[in-house]
Design a protein around this motif. Sequence first.
Motif, PDB file in Angstrom:
ATOM      1  N   TYR A 241      42.700  46.744 -33.940  1.00 24.56           N
ATOM      2  CA  TYR A 241      42.988  47.340 -34.015  1.00 24.56           C
ATOM      3  C   TYR A 241      44.443  47.618 -34.973  1.00 24.56           C
ATOM      4  O   TYR A 241      44.642  48.060 -36.508  1.00 24.56           O
ATOM      5  CB  TYR A 241      44.010  48.169 -32.841  1.00 24.56           C
ATOM      6  CG  TYR A 241      44.541  49.588 -33.145  1.00 24.56           C
ATOM      7  CD1 TYR A 241      44.958  50.484 -33.438  1.00 24.56           C
ATOM      8  CD2 TYR A 241      45.952  48.909 -33.331  1.00 24.56           C
ATOM      9  CE1 TYR A 241      45.545  51.509 -33.377  1.00 24.56           C
ATOM     10  CE2 TYR A 241      47.317  49.988 -33.200  1.00 24.56           C
ATOM     11  CZ  TYR A 241      46.716  51.349 -33.485  1.00 24.56           C
ATOM     12  OH  TYR A 241      47.697  51.964 -33.680  1.00 24.56           O
ATOM     13  N   HIS A 242      44.997  45.940 -34.869  1.00 27.24           N
ATOM     14  CA  HIS A 242      45.808  45.574 -35.782  1.00 27.24           C
ATOM     15  C   HIS A 242      45.531  45.586 -37.207  1.00 27.24           C
ATOM     16  O   HIS A 242      46.215  45.385 -38.287  1.00 27.24           O
ATOM     17  CB  HIS A 242      46.872  44.413 -35.138  1.00 27.24           C
ATOM     18  CG  HIS A 242      47.499  44.915 -33.942  1.00 27.24           C
ATOM     19  ND1 HIS A 242      48.614  45.601 -34.066  1.00 27.24           N
ATOM     20  CD2 HIS A 242      46.904  44.757 -32.191  1.00 27.24           C
ATOM     21  CE1 HIS A 242      48.409  46.048 -32.246  1.00 27.24           C
ATOM     22  NE2 HIS A 242      47.567  45.819 -31.868  1.00 27.24           N
TER      23      HIS A 242
ATOM     24  N   ASP B 216      43.053  46.911 -39.087  1.00 28.37           N
ATOM     25  CA  ASP B 216      41.964  48.405 -39.092  1.00 28.37           C
ATOM     26  C   ASP B 216      43.205  48.760 -40.410  1.00 28.37           C
ATOM     27  O   ASP B 216      44.205  48.687 -40.111  1.00 28.37           O
ATOM     28  CB  ASP B 216      42.211  49.479 -37.488  1.00 28.37           C
ATOM     29  CG  ASP B 216      41.773  50.523 -38.179  1.00 28.37           C
ATOM     30  OD1 ASP B 216      40.950  51.442 -38.958  1.00 28.37           O
ATOM     31  OD2 ASP B 216      40.831  51.049 -37.320  1.00 28.37           O
TER      32      ASP B 216
ATOM     33  N   GLY C 285      44.510  52.079 -38.089  1.00 26.89           N
ATOM     34  CA  GLY C 285      45.265  52.253 -37.216  1.00 26.89           C
ATOM     35  C   GLY C 285      43.933  53.737 -36.666  1.00 26.89           C
ATOM     36  O   GLY C 285      44.187  53.913 -35.261  1.00 26.89           O
TER      37      GLY C 285
ATOM     38  N   GLY D 100      39.649  53.056 -34.624  1.00 25.42           N
ATOM     39  CA  GLY D 100      41.336  52.908 -33.507  1.00 25.42           C
ATOM     40  C   GLY D 100      41.537  53.594 -32.574  1.00 25.42           C
ATOM     41  O   GLY D 100      42.508  53.289 -31.525  1.00 25.42           O
ATOM     42  N   ARG D 101      41.307  55.049 -32.302  1.00 28.65           N
ATOM     43  CA  ARG D 101      41.473  55.925 -31.239  1.00 28.65           C
ATOM     44  C   ARG D 101      40.898  55.356 -30.370  1.00 28.65           C
ATOM     45  O   ARG D 101      41.629  56.488 -29.321  1.00 28.65           O
ATOM     46  CB  ARG D 101      41.259  57.600 -32.143  1.00 28.65           C
ATOM     47  CG  ARG D 101      42.458  57.977 -33.209  1.00 28.65           C
ATOM     48  CD  ARG D 101      42.300  59.722 -33.237  1.00 28.65           C
ATOM     49  NE  ARG D 101      41.131  60.061 -34.139  1.00 28.65           N
ATOM     50  CZ  ARG D 101      40.850  60.104 -34.881  1.00 28.65           C
ATOM     51  NH1 ARG D 101      41.017  59.617 -36.227  1.00 28.65           N
ATOM     52  NH2 ARG D 101      39.318  60.255 -35.483  1.00 28.65           N
TER      53      ARG D 101
ATOM     54  N   VAL E 278      40.462  52.758 -29.713  1.00 27.74           N
ATOM     55  CA  VAL E 278      41.503  51.500 -28.508  1.00 27.74           C
ATOM     56  C   VAL E 278      42.360  52.226 -27.863  1.00 27.74           C
ATOM     57  O   VAL E 278      43.093  51.612 -26.721  1.00 27.74           O
ATOM     58  CB  VAL E 278      41.245  50.980 -29.746  1.00 27.74           C
ATOM     59  CG1 VAL E 278      41.925  49.694 -29.347  1.00 27.74           C
ATOM     60  CG2 VAL E 278      40.407  49.895 -30.325  1.00 27.74           C
TER      61      VAL E 278
ATOM     62  N   ASP F 111      43.511  44.048 -28.644  1.00 33.79           N
ATOM     63  CA  ASP F 111      42.850  45.066 -29.763  1.00 33.79           C
ATOM     64  C   ASP F 111      40.910  45.486 -30.731  1.00 33.79           C
ATOM     65  O   ASP F 111      41.360  46.306 -31.234  1.00 33.79           O
ATOM     66  CB  ASP F 111      44.222  44.503 -30.848  1.00 33.79           C
ATOM     67  CG  ASP F 111      43.060  44.204 -31.847  1.00 33.79           C
ATOM     68  OD1 ASP F 111      42.643  42.745 -31.709  1.00 33.79           O
ATOM     69  OD2 ASP F 111      44.069  43.641 -33.120  1.00 33.79           O
TER      70      ASP F 111
ATOM     71  N   ALA G  94      51.492  54.633 -32.833  1.00 36.37           N
ATOM     72  CA  ALA G  94      50.459  55.254 -33.590  1.00 36.37           C
ATOM     73  C   ALA G  94      50.240  55.947 -35.266  1.00 36.37           C
ATOM     74  O   ALA G  94      50.227  55.033 -36.390  1.00 36.37           O
ATOM     75  CB  ALA G  94      49.125  55.064 -33.342  1.00 36.37           C
TER      76      ALA G  94
END
Length: 100
Positions: free
Chosen positions: A10-11, A13, A16, A21-22, A24, A38, A83
Motif C-alpha cells: 500500500y505504501h 502503491d 493507494g 490499495g482499496r 488493503v 501493507d 487515504a
Amino acid sequence: MQEKPIYPGYHADAHGMTQLGRVVLDAWVFGLLPEAEDCKGWDLQRMQGLMQKVEAKWDQHGNLPSRLPPELAERHRALYERAMQRAKSKGWNAELDDED
C-alpha cells in the motif's frame, strides 16, 4: 520462467486508491490485517484471497459504508479520509477514475 506479479504494498502503491490499495484499506477497516501490514511483496494469488475475505465482510453490511456499525463506520471514515488526502498529494484525482 516468468515471475509472479507482486504487489508493491500500500505504501509503495502509485497513490493507494487502486483496486488493490482499496482492498488493503478495507482489510484494515475490518481488522483482517493490522495497519502495520501493507501487503508488500504479496503475490496476486494471496491478494485475491484477501480480496475474497474483504468481499465477504462487505456482504455482511450490504456493501455500503452507511450500513456499517458505528465503530466500523468511524474507522472507515478515518482511514479513507487519510487515504484520500495521501492519494491527492500524489496526484490522484477521483474524477478521473485513475486506477494506475
